[in-house]
Design a protein around this motif. Structure first.
Motif, mmCIF file in Angstrom:
data_model
loop_
_atom_site.group_PDB
_atom_site.id
_atom_site.type_symbol
_atom_site.label_atom_id
_atom_site.label_comp_id
_atom_site.label_asym_id
_atom_site.label_seq_id
_atom_site.Cartn_x
_atom_site.Cartn_y
_atom_site.Cartn_z
ATOM 1 N N SER B 18 0.848 -1.193 0.000
ATOM 2 C CA SER B 18 0.000 0.000 0.000
ATOM 3 C C SER B 18 0.882 1.240 0.000
ATOM 4 O O SER B 18 2.012 1.234 0.487
ATOM 5 N N LEU B 19 0.328 2.285 -0.574
ATOM 6 C CA LEU B 19 1.078 3.530 -0.747
ATOM 7 C C LEU B 19 0.352 4.681 -0.071
ATOM 8 O O LEU B 19 -0.870 4.806 -0.186
ATOM 9 N N GLU B 20 1.113 5.515 0.619
ATOM 10 C CA GLU B 20 0.580 6.800 1.060
ATOM 11 C C GLU B 20 1.699 7.823 0.952
ATOM 12 O O GLU B 20 2.765 7.664 1.548
ATOM 13 N N LEU B 21 1.447 8.842 0.163
ATOM 14 C CA LEU B 21 2.407 9.935 0.003
ATOM 15 C C LEU B 21 1.831 11.177 0.659
ATOM 16 O O LEU B 21 0.706 11.573 0.371
ATOM 17 N N GLY B 22 2.644 11.789 1.487
ATOM 18 C CA GLY B 22 2.162 12.937 2.235
ATOM 19 C C GLY B 22 2.303 14.249 1.475
ATOM 20 O O GLY B 22 3.234 14.441 0.693
ATOM 21 N N CYS B 23 1.334 15.134 1.701
ATOM 22 C CA CYS B 23 1.382 16.482 1.129
ATOM 23 C C CYS B 23 0.744 17.432 2.124
ATOM 24 O O CYS B 23 -0.413 17.236 2.511
ATOM 25 N N ASN B 24 1.482 18.436 2.521
ATOM 26 C CA ASN B 24 0.940 19.478 3.396
ATOM 27 C C ASN B 24 1.183 20.840 2.767
ATOM 28 O O ASN B 24 2.184 21.060 2.108
ATOM 29 N N TYR B 25 0.255 21.744 2.979
ATOM 30 C CA TYR B 25 0.395 23.082 2.429
ATOM 31 C C TYR B 25 0.229 24.094 3.543
ATOM 32 O O TYR B 25 -0.278 23.782 4.628
ATOM 33 N N SER B 26 0.625 25.316 3.252
ATOM 34 C CA SER B 26 0.681 26.305 4.332
ATOM 35 C C SER B 26 -0.228 27.503 4.072
ATOM 36 O O SER B 26 0.160 28.640 4.341
ATOM 37 N N TYR B 27 -1.390 27.265 3.521
ATOM 38 C CA TYR B 27 -2.296 28.383 3.242
ATOM 39 C C TYR B 27 -3.614 28.133 3.931
ATOM 40 O O TYR B 27 -4.178 27.045 3.828
ATOM 41 N N GLY B 28 -4.137 29.141 4.635
ATOM 42 C CA GLY B 28 -5.326 28.922 5.441
ATOM 43 C C GLY B 28 -6.642 29.182 4.755
ATOM 44 O O GLY B 28 -7.697 28.882 5.306
#
Lengths: 115, 116
Positions: B18-28
């Motif tokens: 199984s695959l999970e790639l993380g992505c986070n952004y910094s805009y509210g």
């Protein structure tokens, strides 16, 4: 077939020799953009255009020029290429609908080497 | 300034993992979220996108992503990867602002290698 085309696909040139990379789309998209892709740096926007005769700088515009005289074409011009412009270049286009953002369609890429 | 972080730069998996790639952004504020894939030697293609509605988005080739607003995240998942999923994956965020609501902010990408 809906597509974004770029020419040339591969180019090796020497420092200071002016070159143009062409980009054309057949989807009647208003928005077009140029990116460069470098290892470890991801995609960086060079210039973009919201419509004919409307262009603006992206994040890394130094050393590049663009023009948008027709809706379908968005050439990238390197007046005096330098080795630090060796990169993989992508052109992209998308529809422009008011405030909504739409996906970008990418060209096949142009691998440029400046010696 | 807005930014997008992809936590994993290189991922190596075996087929069927199984695959999970993380992505986070910094805009509210309001965001539009994208995952693009770049197969070896090819151009970027859209995998999936989120504009509004159901935060669980299904894309092509069995990929899905979940938008979690409270965590500013948009992680990409696939239950069982195949060798043909070997590619570079890019997360991108559109954070509309005056005069340029078509600017995409890109993560640096995650290189996925799937071993047969």
């Amino acid at each position: 077939e809906a597509q974004v085309t770029q020419n040339p696909r591969y180019l090796i040139t020497v420092t200071g020799k002016k070159l143009t990379v062409t980009c054309s789309q057949n989807m009647n998209h208003e928005y077009m953009s140029w990116y460069r892709q470098d290892p470890g740096l991801g995609l960086r926007q060079i210039y973009y255009s919201m419509n004919v005769e409307v262009t603006d700088k992206g994040d890394v515009p130094e050393g590049y020029k663009v023009s948008r005289k027709e809706k379908r074409n968005f050439p990238l011009i390197l007046e005096s290429p330098s080795p630090n412009q060796t990169s993989l270049y992508f052109c992209a286009s998308s529809l422009a609908r008011d405030r909504a953002y739409n996906e970008q369609f990418f060209g096949p890429g142009t691998r440029l080497t400046v010696l | 300034a807005q930014s997008v972080s992809q936590h994993n730069h290189h991922v190596i998996l075996s087929e069927a993992a199984s695959l999970e790639l993380g992505c986070n952004y910094s805009y509210g504020g309001t965001v539009n979220l994208f995952w693009y894939v770049q197969y070896p030697g090819q151009h970027l293609q859209l995998l999936l996108k989120y504009f509004s509605g159901d935060p669980l988005v299904k894309g092509i080739k069995g990929f899905e992503a979940e938008f979690i607003k409270s965590k500013f995240s948009f992680n990409l998942r696939k239950p069982s990867v195949q060798w043909s999923d070997t590619a570079e994956y890019f997360c991108a965020v559109n954070a509309p602002r005056a005069g340029n609501n078509r600017k995409l902010i890109w993560g640096l990408g995650t290189s996925l290698a799937v071993n047969p």
